[in-house]
Design a protein around this motif. Structure first.
Motif, PDB file in Angstrom:
ATOM      1  N   HIS A  97      14.006  -0.962   1.144  1.00 42.57           N
ATOM      2  CA  HIS A  97      12.979  -1.841   1.711  1.00 42.57           C
ATOM      3  C   HIS A  97      12.334  -1.185   2.935  1.00 42.57           C
ATOM      4  O   HIS A  97      11.105  -1.133   3.069  1.00 42.57           O
ATOM      5  CB  HIS A  97      13.626  -3.179   2.087  1.00 42.57           C
ATOM      6  CG  HIS A  97      12.759  -4.108   2.868  1.00 42.57           C
ATOM      7  ND1 HIS A  97      12.575  -3.981   4.237  1.00 42.57           N
ATOM      8  CD2 HIS A  97      12.018  -5.183   2.491  1.00 42.57           C
ATOM      9  CE1 HIS A  97      11.767  -4.939   4.659  1.00 42.57           C
ATOM     10  NE2 HIS A  97      11.415  -5.681   3.623  1.00 42.57           N
ATOM     11  N   ASN A  98      13.160  -0.650   3.821  1.00 42.78           N
ATOM     12  CA  ASN A  98      12.639  -0.010   5.032  1.00 42.78           C
ATOM     13  C   ASN A  98      11.848   1.254   4.703  1.00 42.78           C
ATOM     14  O   ASN A  98      10.846   1.562   5.366  1.00 42.78           O
ATOM     15  CB  ASN A  98      13.783   0.314   5.983  1.00 42.78           C
ATOM     16  CG  ASN A  98      14.444  -0.934   6.542  1.00 42.78           C
ATOM     17  OD1 ASN A  98      13.848  -2.018   6.538  1.00 42.78           O
ATOM     18  ND2 ASN A  98      15.676  -0.807   7.006  1.00 42.78           N
ATOM     19  N   ALA A  99      12.296   1.988   3.684  1.00 43.01           N
ATOM     20  CA  ALA A  99      11.567   3.190   3.276  1.00 43.01           C
ATOM     21  C   ALA A  99      10.188   2.827   2.736  1.00 43.01           C
ATOM     22  O   ALA A  99       9.193   3.521   3.003  1.00 43.01           O
ATOM     23  CB  ALA A  99      12.362   3.960   2.227  1.00 43.01           C
ATOM     24  N   LEU A 100      10.115   1.732   1.970  1.00 46.04           N
ATOM     25  CA  LEU A 100       8.822   1.267   1.465  1.00 46.04           C
ATOM     26  C   LEU A 100       7.889   0.883   2.614  1.00 46.04           C
ATOM     27  O   LEU A 100       6.706   1.248   2.626  1.00 46.04           O
ATOM     28  CB  LEU A 100       9.017   0.070   0.538  1.00 46.04           C
ATOM     29  CG  LEU A 100       9.412   0.356  -0.908  1.00 46.04           C
ATOM     30  CD1 LEU A 100       9.844  -0.930  -1.603  1.00 46.04           C
ATOM     31  CD2 LEU A 100       8.267   1.007  -1.678  1.00 46.04           C
ATOM     32  N   ILE A 101       8.412   0.144   3.589  1.00 44.72           N
ATOM     33  CA  ILE A 101       7.592  -0.260   4.735  1.00 44.72           C
ATOM     34  C   ILE A 101       7.084   0.969   5.486  1.00 44.72           C
ATOM     35  O   ILE A 101       5.901   1.058   5.845  1.00 44.72           O
ATOM     36  CB  ILE A 101       8.391  -1.182   5.676  1.00 44.72           C
ATOM     37  CG1 ILE A 101       8.450  -2.598   5.094  1.00 44.72           C
ATOM     38  CG2 ILE A 101       7.778  -1.211   7.070  1.00 44.72           C
ATOM     39  CD1 ILE A 101       9.095  -3.622   5.997  1.00 44.72           C
ATOM     40  N   THR A 102       7.970   1.933   5.720  1.00 42.30           N
ATOM     41  CA  THR A 102       7.572   3.153   6.435  1.00 42.30           C
ATOM     42  C   THR A 102       6.467   3.888   5.690  1.00 42.30           C
ATOM     43  O   THR A 102       5.464   4.311   6.283  1.00 42.30           O
ATOM     44  CB  THR A 102       8.790   4.077   6.620  1.00 42.30           C
ATOM     45  OG1 THR A 102       9.777   3.406   7.407  1.00 42.30           O
ATOM     46  CG2 THR A 102       8.394   5.376   7.307  1.00 42.30           C
ATOM     47  N   ALA A 103       6.631   4.039   4.376  1.00 43.03           N
ATOM     48  CA  ALA A 103       5.652   4.779   3.577  1.00 43.03           C
ATOM     49  C   ALA A 103       4.314   4.042   3.511  1.00 43.03           C
ATOM     50  O   ALA A 103       3.244   4.648   3.692  1.00 43.03           O
ATOM     51  CB  ALA A 103       6.200   5.004   2.171  1.00 43.03           C
ATOM     52  N   ILE A 104       4.358   2.743   3.252  1.00 41.85           N
ATOM     53  CA  ILE A 104       3.117   1.970   3.120  1.00 41.85           C
ATOM     54  C   ILE A 104       2.383   1.895   4.454  1.00 41.85           C
ATOM     55  O   ILE A 104       1.152   2.034   4.516  1.00 41.85           O
ATOM     56  CB  ILE A 104       3.432   0.564   2.573  1.00 41.85           C
ATOM     57  CG1 ILE A 104       3.903   0.673   1.120  1.00 41.85           C
ATOM     58  CG2 ILE A 104       2.215  -0.347   2.672  1.00 41.85           C
ATOM     59  CD1 ILE A 104       4.414  -0.634   0.534  1.00 41.85           C
ATOM     60  N   ASP A 105       3.122   1.681   5.538  1.00 37.71           N
ATOM     61  CA  ASP A 105       2.495   1.628   6.860  1.00 37.71           C
ATOM     62  C   ASP A 105       1.827   2.961   7.198  1.00 37.71           C
ATOM     63  O   ASP A 105       0.698   2.994   7.708  1.00 37.71           O
ATOM     64  CB  ASP A 105       3.543   1.271   7.912  1.00 37.71           C
ATOM     65  CG  ASP A 105       2.935   1.088   9.290  1.00 37.71           C
ATOM     66  OD1 ASP A 105       2.106   0.168   9.458  1.00 37.71           O
ATOM     67  OD2 ASP A 105       3.281   1.859  10.205  1.00 37.71           O
ATOM     68  N   ALA A 106       2.505   4.069   6.895  1.00 38.66           N
ATOM     69  CA  ALA A 106       1.923   5.388   7.158  1.00 38.66           C
ATOM     70  C   ALA A 106       0.669   5.604   6.316  1.00 38.66           C
ATOM     71  O   ALA A 106      -0.313   6.207   6.784  1.00 38.66           O
ATOM     72  CB  ALA A 106       2.952   6.480   6.872  1.00 38.66           C
TER      73      ALA A 106
END
Length: 420
Positions: free
Chosen positions: A382-391
């Protein structure tokens, strides 16, 4: 593919009468019988500085891996030195059906299952004893129903990667082993399937090599491997740089994906999986750099969005490189929608934990609760998805404002070989 990130824990299917695994002074498995077995072959070789053990010696929660020994007198492994040569008859594979361009084999699974059932009587006994201790519970296909459903919630029922539903409810196991290979669903054959799908190098189970942990960090990655060109050849892996005492020896499970510096070079393996695939098949989130792809469905049209996510060493800032084309406004809206949805899930984390996670002091009794391992893995993804999408959103905003130029990577399609 390989995965040595599974914790060393006995399975119920292991024979209690089997020969005990050798351990070091900390009580950790050290593979001494395996090393001796390989070195006893006229063509076998294991570098004398190689150590098998836990990343944190004596810590049962720490993972098994391969390292350069830090014992007194131990020498580094120099660049281009052979770390190990594994002879053909020390590997378990499809036998005469082997081809370097085939990346899946029913016969390889059958052969492994046969050797696992033989246990100490197998001609591969030192290797088989180790394999019988491996757990498959870290793989999402073997998670509880609660764990799989929560992962499905995080991915919006497949709107976000991993897009292939094969990880869900062990569908890939059923489709490949039970249906295509016509295997049986006994515990040993199930273990053999998961071992080959998560530890093999295409169709070969290779002792010691399959204990190397994954890193796609170019500063950590320190090996190159050379698989057999034909039946009877050995498997060799070498140091790609000097590896000093106490350093871990790493392999890359997705060396050939679209963001890799090795793209089309040294890419003779089925190792092009992106970050979502690594999670779906192995149950862990790899370190940055990442390779992400998203499919945005609009009616009957699917728009593919791919990008590389890297960290700039000097600043620690994340950098996005778009593959083939820069996304448009509809794609950005897709990212914004899912970023808000993922943050909403996070806002209810405490309540979800009480609802979905099996208490540590209770034994799992149903599929309605997930293990702590599954819960933590879901949140890492979940956190990896947030990091990638935010970037990705930050990158697109900068491009739209004219504060940055889109960084594009253009790749042509190329043939990688034959799957199962």
């Amino acid at each position: 593919m390989l995965v040595a990130l599974l914790l060393w824990s006995s399975l119920h299917i292991a024979n209690s009468d089997a020969t005990a695994l050798p351990t070091d002074e900390h009580g950790d498995y050290n593979g001494s019988d395996l090393i001796e077995w390989i070195n006893s072959h006229p063509e076998g070789y294991v570098h004398p500085s190689l150590r098998i053990g836990r990343r944190i010696p004596g810590d049962s929660s720490s993972i098994i891996g391969t390292f350069v020994s830090s014992a007194p007198g131990a020498k580094p492994i120099e660049k281009d030195e052979v770390i190990a040569t594994i002879p053909w008859d020390r590997m378990i594979g499809p036998g005469d059906e082997y081809s370097p361009t085939t990346f899946g084999s029913c016969q390889a699974i059958r052969n492994l299952a046969s050797e696992l059932k033989l246990g100490d009587n197998s001609q591969y006994a030192p290797y088989v004893r180790y394999l019988l201790t491996q757990s498959i519970e870290a793989m999402p296909g073997e998670w509880s129903k609660a764990g799989q459903m929560f992962l499905r919630q995080i991915t919006a029922d497949g709107e976000l990667p991993p897009l292939d539903a094969d990880w869900f409810e062990a569908a890939e196991y059923k489709n490949v082993w039970l249906n295509a290979c016509r295997g049986s669903d006994d515990s040993i054959e199930r273990l053999a399937y998961y071992l080959t799908s998560n530890r093999d190098e295409d169709t070969l189970m290779i002792p010691i090599y399959d204990m190397m942990n994954h890193s796609n960090d170019p500063d950590k990655l320190n090996t190159l491997s050379y698989k057999p060109n034909k039946v009877g050849d050995s498997f060799v892996f070498k140091a790609s740089r000097r590896i000093n005492p106490s350093e871990e020896i790493f392999n890359c499970y997705n060396r050939c994906h679209a963001c890799s510096t090795h793209f089309r070079e040294e890419c003779e393996t089925y190792s092009f999986r992106g970050t979502p695939d690594i999670f779906a098949h192995y149950g862990f989130v790899e370190e940055i750099p990442h390779y992400w792809w998203f499919d945005r469905n609009e009616g009957h049209q699917v728009t593919e969005i791919e990008f590389c996510l890297e960290k700039i060493a000097a600043t620690g800032e994340l950098s996005v490189s778009w593959i083939n084309s820069t996304p448009g406004d509809h794609d950005k809206a897709f990212f914004v929608k899912h970023l808000e949805r993922l943050k909403q899930i996070e806002s209810n984390k405490e309540g979800l934990e009480g609802q979905l996670v099996q208490p540590d002091n209770e034994n799992a009794t149903s599929q309605e609760k997930m293990s702590r391992l599954e819960w933590e893995a879901c949140w890492k993804y979940h956190n990896a998805l947030i990091t990638a999408i935010d970037a990705a959103i930050v990158s697109l905003n900068r491009i739209r404002r004219g504060n940055a130029t889109a960084k594009l990577i253009v790749h042509d399609e190329y043939d990688i070989g034959d799957e199962l």
